[in-house]
Design a protein around this motif. Structure first.
Motif, PDB file in Angstrom:
ATOM      1  N   MET A  99       1.457   9.172 -38.924  1.00 47.99           N
ATOM      2  CA  MET A  99       1.677   9.419 -37.516  1.00 47.99           C
ATOM      3  C   MET A  99       2.650   8.401 -36.936  1.00 47.99           C
ATOM      4  O   MET A  99       2.577   7.232 -37.255  1.00 47.99           O
ATOM      5  N   ASP A 100       3.482   8.873 -36.056  1.00 45.22           N
ATOM      6  CA  ASP A 100       4.441   8.028 -35.370  1.00 45.22           C
ATOM      7  C   ASP A 100       3.700   7.157 -34.359  1.00 45.22           C
ATOM      8  O   ASP A 100       3.164   7.650 -33.369  1.00 45.22           O
ATOM      9  N   ASP A 101       3.653   5.844 -34.596  1.00 47.88           N
ATOM     10  CA  ASP A 101       2.896   4.941 -33.731  1.00 47.88           C
ATOM     11  C   ASP A 101       3.429   4.873 -32.315  1.00 47.88           C
ATOM     12  O   ASP A 101       2.691   4.593 -31.384  1.00 47.88           O
ATOM     13  N   ASP A 102       4.733   5.083 -32.120  1.00 47.11           N
ATOM     14  CA  ASP A 102       5.293   5.054 -30.769  1.00 47.11           C
ATOM     15  C   ASP A 102       4.957   6.311 -29.983  1.00 47.11           C
ATOM     16  O   ASP A 102       4.989   6.315 -28.761  1.00 47.11           O
ATOM     17  N   ARG A 103       4.637   7.375 -30.689  1.00 46.37           N
ATOM     18  CA  ARG A 103       4.375   8.650 -30.027  1.00 46.37           C
ATOM     19  C   ARG A 103       2.976   8.708 -29.417  1.00 46.37           C
ATOM     20  O   ARG A 103       2.768   9.346 -28.392  1.00 46.37           O
ATOM     21  N   ARG A 159      -3.195   5.138 -28.306  1.00 46.07           N
ATOM     22  CA  ARG A 159      -4.484   5.213 -28.979  1.00 46.07           C
ATOM     23  C   ARG A 159      -5.581   4.521 -28.161  1.00 46.07           C
ATOM     24  O   ARG A 159      -5.333   3.543 -27.464  1.00 46.07           O
ATOM     25  N   PHE A 160      -6.781   5.066 -28.269  1.00 46.43           N
ATOM     26  CA  PHE A 160      -7.948   4.548 -27.573  1.00 46.43           C
ATOM     27  C   PHE A 160      -9.003   4.183 -28.609  1.00 46.43           C
ATOM     28  O   PHE A 160      -9.094   4.808 -29.658  1.00 46.43           O
ATOM     29  N   HIS A 161      -9.795   3.180 -28.302  1.00 43.89           N
ATOM     30  CA  HIS A 161     -10.859   2.778 -29.219  1.00 43.89           C
ATOM     31  C   HIS A 161     -12.006   2.168 -28.410  1.00 43.89           C
ATOM     32  O   HIS A 161     -11.780   1.397 -27.475  1.00 43.89           O
ATOM     33  N   ALA A 162     -13.207   2.521 -28.756  1.00 43.56           N
ATOM     34  CA  ALA A 162     -14.405   1.939 -28.165  1.00 43.56           C
ATOM     35  C   ALA A 162     -15.458   1.849 -29.257  1.00 43.56           C
ATOM     36  O   ALA A 162     -15.446   2.623 -30.215  1.00 43.56           O
ATOM     37  N   ARG A 176     -11.923  -3.276 -26.290  1.00 45.57           N
ATOM     38  CA  ARG A 176     -11.058  -4.457 -26.399  1.00 45.57           C
ATOM     39  C   ARG A 176     -11.902  -5.710 -26.206  1.00 45.57           C
ATOM     40  O   ARG A 176     -12.841  -5.922 -26.967  1.00 45.57           O
ATOM     41  N   SER A 177     -11.621  -6.538 -25.207  1.00 43.07           N
ATOM     42  CA  SER A 177     -12.405  -7.762 -25.023  1.00 43.07           C
ATOM     43  C   SER A 177     -13.478  -7.598 -23.934  1.00 43.07           C
ATOM     44  O   SER A 177     -14.079  -8.570 -23.510  1.00 43.07           O
ATOM     45  N   ASN A 178     -13.705  -6.365 -23.495  1.00 41.65           N
ATOM     46  CA  ASN A 178     -14.704  -6.092 -22.458  1.00 41.65           C
ATOM     47  C   ASN A 178     -15.998  -5.605 -23.096  1.00 41.65           C
ATOM     48  O   ASN A 178     -15.970  -4.764 -23.995  1.00 41.65           O
TER      49      ASN A 178
END
Length: 127
Positions: free
Chosen positions: A1-5, A8-11, A27-29
């Motif tokens: 996958m094209d990283d610039d396209r 991305r979200f993560h939890a 993230r840091s929350n």
């Protein structure tokens, strides 16, 4: 996958030492999430529950999207407030996953006309 396209979200969420309580990290929350303190759930009910975080995510997305739309369309939006209410019938027989039985959103705007506010909401619904 094209990283610039892709943005991305993560939890992450993990159980805690308290029954009915989980710990979330974005993230840091760090957040605490509780099951409600009611029959069938038996969580502590002190921290927001999953349904409240879900509604919070939707209303947060709506406010930020309204601000972006207003900038794109050169609208003089000064402030937007979005609230959301939902209900879950605890006595309903469910064959599948739990879903809200009803949900409603309310939008309040400052700095735009009624017509511009209606335009913002219509654009939000389309996206």
């Amino acid at each position: 996958m094209d990283d610039d396209r892709y943005f991305r979200f993560h939890a992450e969420t993990q159980s805690s030492a308290v029954s009915g309580r989980a710990l979330q990290r974005v993230r840091s929350n760090h957040f605490v999430i509780d099951d409600p303190a009611r029959e069938g759930y038996n969580g502590p009910g002190e921290a927001p529950n999953a349904g409240e975080y879900f509604l919070s995510g939707i209303t947060g997305c709506a406010v930020l999207m309204m601000e972006r739309i207003a900038r794109e369309e050169n609208l003089p939006l000064q402030q937007v407030h979005v609230s959301m209410d939902a209900a879950l019938d605890m006595e309903a027989e469910r064959q599948e996953l739990s879903v809200f039985d009803s949900a409603s959103m309310h939008f309040s705007f400052a700095g735009v006309s009624d017509a511009e506010a209606e335009q913002l909401v219509a654009t939000f619904k389309e996206r």
